[in-house]
Design a protein around this motif. Structure first.
Motif, mmCIF file in Angstrom:
data_model
loop_
_atom_site.group_PDB
_atom_site.id
_atom_site.type_symbol
_atom_site.label_atom_id
_atom_site.label_comp_id
_atom_site.label_asym_id
_atom_site.label_seq_id
_atom_site.Cartn_x
_atom_site.Cartn_y
_atom_site.Cartn_z
ATOM 1 N N HIS A 157 0.826 -1.204 0.000
ATOM 2 C CA HIS A 157 0.000 0.000 0.000
ATOM 3 C C HIS A 157 0.864 1.260 0.000
ATOM 4 O O HIS A 157 1.925 1.299 0.628
ATOM 5 N N ALA A 158 0.366 2.313 -0.647
ATOM 6 C CA ALA A 158 1.138 3.547 -0.761
ATOM 7 C C ALA A 158 0.952 4.471 0.434
ATOM 8 O O ALA A 158 1.762 5.369 0.640
ATOM 9 N N PHE A 159 -0.095 4.270 1.231
ATOM 10 C CA PHE A 159 -0.370 5.184 2.341
ATOM 11 C C PHE A 159 -1.222 4.466 3.377
ATOM 12 O O PHE A 159 -1.687 3.331 3.160
ATOM 13 N N ILE A 160 -1.454 5.135 4.514
ATOM 14 C CA ILE A 160 -2.441 4.691 5.491
ATOM 15 C C ILE A 160 -3.398 5.839 5.777
ATOM 16 O O ILE A 160 -3.017 7.009 5.709
ATOM 17 N N GLU A 161 -4.629 5.510 6.077
ATOM 18 C CA GLU A 161 -5.625 6.505 6.471
ATOM 19 C C GLU A 161 -5.451 6.831 7.954
ATOM 20 O O GLU A 161 -5.213 5.937 8.768
ATOM 21 N N ILE A 162 -5.571 8.091 8.294
ATOM 22 C CA ILE A 162 -5.526 8.524 9.690
ATOM 23 C C ILE A 162 -6.955 8.827 10.140
ATOM 24 O O ILE A 162 -7.577 9.784 9.675
ATOM 25 N N VAL A 163 -7.465 7.990 11.025
ATOM 26 C CA VAL A 163 -8.847 8.149 11.491
ATOM 27 C C VAL A 163 -8.911 8.637 12.936
ATOM 28 O O VAL A 163 -9.961 9.075 13.392
ATOM 29 N N ASP A 164 -7.794 8.570 13.647
ATOM 30 C CA ASP A 164 -7.754 9.048 15.027
ATOM 31 C C ASP A 164 -7.723 10.580 15.023
ATOM 32 O O ASP A 164 -6.856 11.199 14.395
ATOM 33 N N ASP A 165 -8.680 11.196 15.734
ATOM 34 C CA ASP A 165 -8.797 12.658 15.725
ATOM 35 C C ASP A 165 -7.556 13.352 16.279
ATOM 36 O O ASP A 165 -7.119 14.382 15.741
ATOM 37 N N PRO A 215 2.969 18.247 0.800
ATOM 38 C CA PRO A 215 3.620 17.773 -0.430
ATOM 39 C C PRO A 215 4.725 18.691 -0.913
ATOM 40 O O PRO A 215 5.691 18.242 -1.551
ATOM 41 N N GLU A 216 4.633 19.996 -0.614
ATOM 42 C CA GLU A 216 5.606 20.955 -1.132
ATOM 43 C C GLU A 216 6.909 20.971 -0.334
ATOM 44 O O GLU A 216 7.947 21.396 -0.863
ATOM 45 N N ASP A 217 6.903 20.521 0.925
ATOM 46 C CA ASP A 217 8.119 20.572 1.747
ATOM 47 C C ASP A 217 8.935 19.305 1.504
ATOM 48 O O ASP A 217 8.772 18.292 2.177
ATOM 49 N N VAL A 218 9.814 19.374 0.528
ATOM 50 C CA VAL A 218 10.531 18.177 0.083
ATOM 51 C C VAL A 218 11.607 17.722 1.064
ATOM 52 O O VAL A 218 12.210 16.668 0.871
ATOM 53 N N SER A 219 11.857 18.487 2.127
ATOM 54 C CA SER A 219 12.917 18.125 3.060
ATOM 55 C C SER A 219 12.485 17.060 4.060
ATOM 56 O O SER A 219 13.331 16.464 4.731
ATOM 57 N N GLU A 220 11.174 16.806 4.182
ATOM 58 C CA GLU A 220 10.682 15.879 5.182
ATOM 59 C C GLU A 220 10.474 14.488 4.585
ATOM 60 O O GLU A 220 10.096 14.344 3.410
ATOM 61 N N PRO A 221 10.672 13.425 5.372
ATOM 62 C CA PRO A 221 10.559 12.058 4.837
ATOM 63 C C PRO A 221 9.131 11.584 4.665
ATOM 64 O O PRO A 221 8.887 10.580 3.983
ATOM 65 N N LEU A 222 8.157 12.286 5.304
ATOM 66 C CA LEU A 222 6.759 11.873 5.249
ATOM 67 C C LEU A 222 5.912 12.977 4.617
ATOM 68 O O LEU A 222 6.292 14.145 4.622
ATOM 69 N N VAL A 223 4.752 12.581 4.080
ATOM 70 C CA VAL A 223 3.765 13.522 3.556
ATOM 71 C C VAL A 223 2.430 13.209 4.229
ATOM 72 O O VAL A 223 2.009 12.044 4.290
ATOM 73 N N TYR A 224 1.778 14.274 4.737
ATOM 74 C CA TYR A 224 0.425 14.116 5.265
ATOM 75 C C TYR A 224 -0.496 14.981 4.423
ATOM 76 O O TYR A 224 -0.374 16.208 4.384
ATOM 77 N N HIS A 225 -1.419 14.314 3.711
ATOM 78 C CA HIS A 225 -2.242 15.011 2.728
ATOM 79 C C HIS A 225 -3.611 14.366 2.692
ATOM 80 O O HIS A 225 -3.747 13.155 2.460
ATOM 81 N N LYS A 226 -4.647 15.162 2.950
ATOM 82 C CA LYS A 226 -6.031 14.690 2.909
ATOM 83 C C LYS A 226 -6.228 13.462 3.796
ATOM 84 O O LYS A 226 -6.829 12.466 3.385
ATOM 85 N N GLN A 227 -5.720 13.557 5.023
ATOM 86 C CA GLN A 227 -5.840 12.511 6.045
ATOM 87 C C GLN A 227 -5.202 11.192 5.609
ATOM 88 O O GLN A 227 -5.600 10.107 6.045
#
Length: 557
Positions: free
Chosen positions: A42-50, A63-75
């Protein structure tokens, strides 16, 4: 404590997230879930915990901050590598479609007149799409003529575009070798001058490297790129491929979407097939997809073709009928059943071997194969090999404890280009006392391994072999891209999370469709049913990225 198979990565990511926020959030389970998801493709996981969602929104993982190893986008939480691959693939597919103009041009009279009369209507449509469309996906089940279609398309391109640069590739060495054989079977034209490479050779990827020598600034020297067995391509590899193509180069992907997907993250071939008809530019699809339905291997009344079709169907009633007629209890496969399958092979080994006899020996062995999902454990590859070698020791054909012996089947598991050996190649170890190769054999060697070489054989000393294993049986994963006259499928029961993940409908379909003429299935009924009820699913946002970018650049149609 780290709980994944990547403990150092899990620890590093957990510490990275903990340093970014003050709130007390249990990051380790989240990171472990992300890593497990990637192990499952799988390419991602859903974040359901508030709370996790709230905290992740505060961290700059955009997505624009290329220096970080992770991307959080649309939960959704991604590793940046896979998010970038999805977005990069989508962007390049759309930009290439814009550069290349009309996606479904009207074929010229020359193109139509150069098509072989033997092609079916759907094959003719597919060949013309390969010649003219920027992105063409050809899908079809076993025996639908996919590889032969590539040869016809190549011949047509060479006939109408004399200077066209054509490259051909496949994900594995075995699949590339089969593609080469198909090209060389062309009785006329120039296709026999072409060769087929593995994707790693095509992109000049060395072991352990994730960066190709080809990219936007240094594109592949190709006007047409054909890739066979495309269902085996993962997300990262497809991103490298699409980046390496020149803006005007045409891409043709050929495969069977019902087979096992890539081992690594993603299943772009399957996802693009589902997406191909929904997004258009000026009334034409950005990706042209054609499904081949007519099987030339099995014939209209083939029981194997019927079984394969019913396995992938959603209706369970026909499956129950097929199970009753095909599946025998796994307990029925014993040493006697195993020995029966190799009696003719052992009889051939007792005869003197010249080149002609060696060709017959290899061809005879390659006609049948025992397939199993597992490498270790009951009814796994290792146990089948041990059972066979124990029997050979009892018959006096194999000295006890000796690695190499006359008649040992060798499966190459590592590409070795200088020796012209590919991962998946099969050879037979023979004693130099039994084999007369007209002076070609190195007599200083006690044993050599014979491999097929067109209509003859060639020998490789055992001391020079790359990584290899004994292969009276073969894993289903390693059989992908091969076909055999007779297949024996073993499906034992395993009670473990790993077994539940491994046993899928696509796994069984892949095994069954390796058989051309005969098929025997020995299975635990519960394992068989669990696999059929467990289709492969891959979480990906490649289609979403395409839709979003298309709406920005092309507008919806």
């Amino acid at each position: 404590m780290p709980s994944s198979i990547h403990p150092f990565l899990e620890t590093a990511l957990t510490e990275f997230l903990a340093r970014r926020v003050d709130q007390q959030v249990a990051w380790s389970p989240l990171v472990a879930r992300l890593l497990r998801a990637h192990e499952d493709g799988h390419a991602f996981i859903e974040i359901v915990d508030d709370l996790q969602d709230k905290v992740l929104r505060k961290i700059n993982l955009s997505p624009e901050d290329v220096s970080e190893p992770l991307v959080y986008h649309k939960q959704k939480l991604y590793f940046r590598r896979f998010f970038n691959a999805e977005r990069g693939i989508a962007a390049r597919l759309i930009s290439r479609a814009q550069v290349m103009g009309p996606l479904a041009p009207t074929p010229s009279q020359d193109e139509r007149s150069n098509l072989p009369d033997s092609l079916s209507d759907e094959q003719r449509e597919a060949v013309l799409a390969c010649v003219n469309c920027p992105h063409t996906l050809i899908s079809g089940g076993p025996g639908t003529g996919k590889t032969t279609l590539i040869r016809s398309a190549v011949s047509l391109i060479q006939a109408i575009h004399e200077d066209a640069r054509i490259l051909l590739a496949a994900p594995t060495g075995k699949a590339a070798a089969r593609l080469r054989e198909t090209l060389q079977s062309e009785p006329h034209g120039d296709s026999e001058r072409l060769t087929a490479q593995t994707l790693h050779q095509l992109l000049d990827l060395r072991r352990g490297q994730a960066r190709s020598k080809y990219d936007e600034q240094h594109p592949l020297p190709a006007d047409y790129l054909f890739i066979d067995e495309a269902s085996m391509i993962d997300l990262s590899m497809f991103y490298l491929i699409i980046r390496a193509l020149a803006p005007g180069a045409r891409l043709i992907l050929v495969g069977d979407q019902a087979q096992l997907p890539a081992i690594e993250v993603g299943s772009p071939f399957s996802e693009l097939l589902q997406f191909s008809q929904t997004l258009t530019q000026e009334g034409s699809p950005i990706i042209r997809s054609i499904r081949l339905t007519e099987s030339f291997r099995f014939g209209a009344g083939s029981d194997i073709a019927h079984l394969a079709s019913q396995m992938m169907a959603e209706d369970e009633a026909p499956r129950d009928q097929d199970r009753a007629s095909w599946v025998r209890p796994i307990e029925a496969f014993n040493e006697v059943a195993l020995q029966y399958r190799f009696e003719g092979y052992l009889e051939e080994l007792t005869r003197p071997l010249d080149d002609a006899a060696a060709v017959r020996l290899l061809a005879g062995f390659e006609m049948q194969r025992i397939l199993t999902p597992y490498h270790a454990g009951p009814m796994g590859v290792s146990q089948i090999n041990q059972m066979m070698e124990h029997w050979l020791e009892q018959l006096g054909h194999k000295p006890f404890g000796q690695l190499h012996y006359h008649g040992r089947p060798i499966l190459i598991t590592e590409n070795d280009h200088p020796l012209r050996l590919a991962n998946g190649d099969l050879g037979i170890c023979v004693s130099t006392r039994h084999y007369d190769a007209d002076g070609d054999t190195d007599t200083a060697e006690r044993f050599v391994v014979i491999f097929r070489d067109k209509d003859s054989v060639r020998t490789v000393p055992t001391s020079a072999l790359p990584q290899h294993e004994t292969s009276f049986a073969m894993s289903i994963h390693k059989s992908q891209g091969s076909e055999f006259d007779a297949v024996t499928l073993l499906l034992p029961s395993r009670e473990s999370e790993q077994a539940d993940q491994l046993l899928t409908r696509e796994l069984l379909y892949t095994a069954v469709t390796r058989a051309k003429q005969s098929l025997a299935i020995f299975a635990d009924i519960s394992a068989w049913e669990r696999a059929l009820d467990h289709p492969v699913t891959r979480r990906s946002t490649l289609s979403e990225q395409l839709n979003w970018l298309a709406s920005e650049s092309l507008g919806s149609s």
